[in-house]
Design a protein around this motif. Structure first.
Motif, PDB file in Angstrom:
ATOM      1  N   GLY A   8       0.790  -1.217   0.000  1.00  0.00           N
ATOM      2  CA  GLY A   8       0.000   0.000   0.000  1.00  0.00           C
ATOM      3  C   GLY A   8       0.828   1.274   0.000  1.00  0.00           C
ATOM      4  N   GLU A   9       2.131   1.155   0.079  1.00  0.00           N
ATOM      5  CA  GLU A   9       3.011   2.322   0.128  1.00  0.00           C
ATOM      6  C   GLU A   9       3.157   2.961  -1.253  1.00  0.00           C
ATOM      7  OE1 GLU A   9       4.506   3.660   2.845  1.00  0.00           O
ATOM      8  OE2 GLU A   9       3.511   2.176   4.100  1.00  0.00           O
ATOM      9  N   SER A  10       3.423   4.263  -1.272  1.00  0.00           N
ATOM     10  CA  SER A  10       3.672   4.951  -2.541  1.00  0.00           C
ATOM     11  C   SER A  10       5.035   4.538  -3.087  1.00  0.00           C
ATOM     12  CB  SER A  10       3.645   6.467  -2.337  1.00  0.00           C
ATOM     13  OG  SER A  10       4.797   6.875  -1.602  1.00  0.00           O
ATOM     14  N   ASP A  11       5.230   4.755  -4.377  1.00  0.00           N
ATOM     15  CA  ASP A  11       6.530   4.452  -4.983  1.00  0.00           C
ATOM     16  C   ASP A  11       7.640   5.229  -4.288  1.00  0.00           C
ATOM     17  OD1 ASP A  11       5.120   2.904  -6.796  1.00  0.00           O
ATOM     18  OD2 ASP A  11       5.229   4.380  -8.406  1.00  0.00           O
ATOM     19  N   LEU A  15      10.874   3.711  -2.381  1.00  0.00           N
ATOM     20  CA  LEU A  15      12.237   4.040  -2.780  1.00  0.00           C
ATOM     21  C   LEU A  15      13.036   4.545  -1.577  1.00  0.00           C
ATOM     22  CD1 LEU A  15      14.125   4.004  -5.203  1.00  0.00           C
ATOM     23  CD2 LEU A  15      13.480   6.371  -5.649  1.00  0.00           C
ATOM     24  N   ALA A  16      12.406   5.354  -0.743  1.00  0.00           N
ATOM     25  CA  ALA A  16      13.081   5.835   0.469  1.00  0.00           C
ATOM     26  C   ALA A  16      13.391   4.670   1.405  1.00  0.00           C
ATOM     27  CB  ALA A  16      12.216   6.873   1.169  1.00  0.00           C
ATOM     28  N   ALA A  17      12.460   3.726   1.528  1.00  0.00           N
ATOM     29  CA  ALA A  17      12.699   2.553   2.372  1.00  0.00           C
ATOM     30  C   ALA A  17      13.847   1.714   1.818  1.00  0.00           C
ATOM     31  CB  ALA A  17      11.423   1.716   2.489  1.00  0.00           C
ATOM     32  N   LEU A  29       8.871  -2.614  -5.309  1.00  0.00           N
ATOM     33  CA  LEU A  29       9.018  -1.694  -6.445  1.00  0.00           C
ATOM     34  C   LEU A  29       9.213  -2.449  -7.757  1.00  0.00           C
ATOM     35  CD1 LEU A  29      11.129   1.331  -5.176  1.00  0.00           C
ATOM     36  CD2 LEU A  29       8.886   1.408  -6.257  1.00  0.00           C
ATOM     37  N   VAL A  30      10.012  -3.500  -7.720  1.00  0.00           N
ATOM     38  CA  VAL A  30      10.232  -4.286  -8.944  1.00  0.00           C
ATOM     39  C   VAL A  30       8.929  -4.908  -9.411  1.00  0.00           C
ATOM     40  CG1 VAL A  30      11.326  -6.366  -9.871  1.00  0.00           C
ATOM     41  CG2 VAL A  30      12.686  -4.719  -8.594  1.00  0.00           C
ATOM     42  N   LYS A  75       7.763  12.153  -9.686  1.00  0.00           N
ATOM     43  CA  LYS A  75       7.220  10.851  -9.305  1.00  0.00           C
ATOM     44  C   LYS A  75       8.213   9.788  -9.748  1.00  0.00           C
ATOM     45  CE  LYS A  75       3.015   9.793 -10.248  1.00  0.00           C
ATOM     46  NZ  LYS A  75       1.728   9.608 -10.932  1.00  0.00           N
ATOM     47  N   VAL A  76       8.347   8.748  -8.961  1.00  0.00           N
ATOM     48  CA  VAL A  76       9.271   7.665  -9.303  1.00  0.00           C
ATOM     49  C   VAL A  76       8.889   7.062 -10.652  1.00  0.00           C
ATOM     50  CG1 VAL A  76      10.110   5.374  -8.631  1.00  0.00           C
ATOM     51  CG2 VAL A  76       9.870   7.169  -6.905  1.00  0.00           C
TER      52      VAL A  76
END
Length: 194
Positions: A8-11, A15-17, A29-30, A75-76
């Motif tokens: 549920g996290e944003s891109d 990326l920060a994580a 992300l992948v 945006k990523v």
């Protein structure tokens, strides 16, 4: 954070994580962006193997950019589409530059018979790819991003480094050119039955 909780996290948050050492964020992300990067590259290049290489390279560049990512600047997904587009453009320019290597020639389509719908689908995809290949590079890029990847005109403008009106113009001209290129093939592609 567990992998399931990351869906549920944003891109940008993922990326920060990842930059903070969360490997599960990279997997999320992948799974989210990989197919989109591959799909865009495949539509631009018309070659599955090259598209896989481009998608992998774009994701590697994303991982390298992660530690210095400044949230809120882009945006990523927009950044990734732009990298994929640039890598595809570089490859298309190299193709035009000289002799064709045998490894660059696409494999012939599998002649094995299949279900009629599958054959028709492949014929339609092939005809669309041929028509896309005939478009000027910028029109092709705009049409692919808008109509096949489903991005908005402002997102495309950011990726292509153009104004929204220029994107609208490129998309409209590209769509009109595609209609002209495919108009005589409606019956052959089974659109008279639809």
């Amino acid at each position: 954070m567990p992998y399931d909780a990351m869906n549920g996290e944003s891109d940008e948050a993922l990326l920060a994580a990842y930059a903070a050492g969360e490997q599960a964020a990279a997997r999320a992300l992948v799974q989210r962006l990989g197919p989109r990067a591959f799909g865009h590259a495949h539509r631009m290049l018309g070659d599955r193997a090259e598209a896989e290489d481009v998608a992998q390279e774009a994701l590697l560049r994303l991982w390298r950019a992660a530690p210095g990512w400044r949230e809120g600047e882009a945006k990523v997904s927009t950044w990734l589409y732009r990298v994929v587009s640039n890598l595809c453009i570089d490859r298309m320019r190299k193709r035009r530059g000289g002799a064709v290597d045998i490894d660059d020639v696409a494999e012939p389509a599998d002649p094995a018979p299949g279900a009629e719908a599958a054959l028709q689908g492949r014929a339609r995809e092939g005809a669309l790819q041929e028509a896309l290949d005939a478009l000027p590079m910028r029109q092709r890029q705009a049409v692919v991003l808008r109509h096949l990847e489903g991005l908005s005109n402002p997102e495309i403008a950011g990726i292509m480094d153009l104004g929204v009106r220029a994107v609208e113009s490129l998309t409209a001209r590209g769509r009109k050119a595609l209609e002209g290129l495919l108009a005589g093939r409606r019956a052959e592609l089974g659109y008279d039955d639809d």
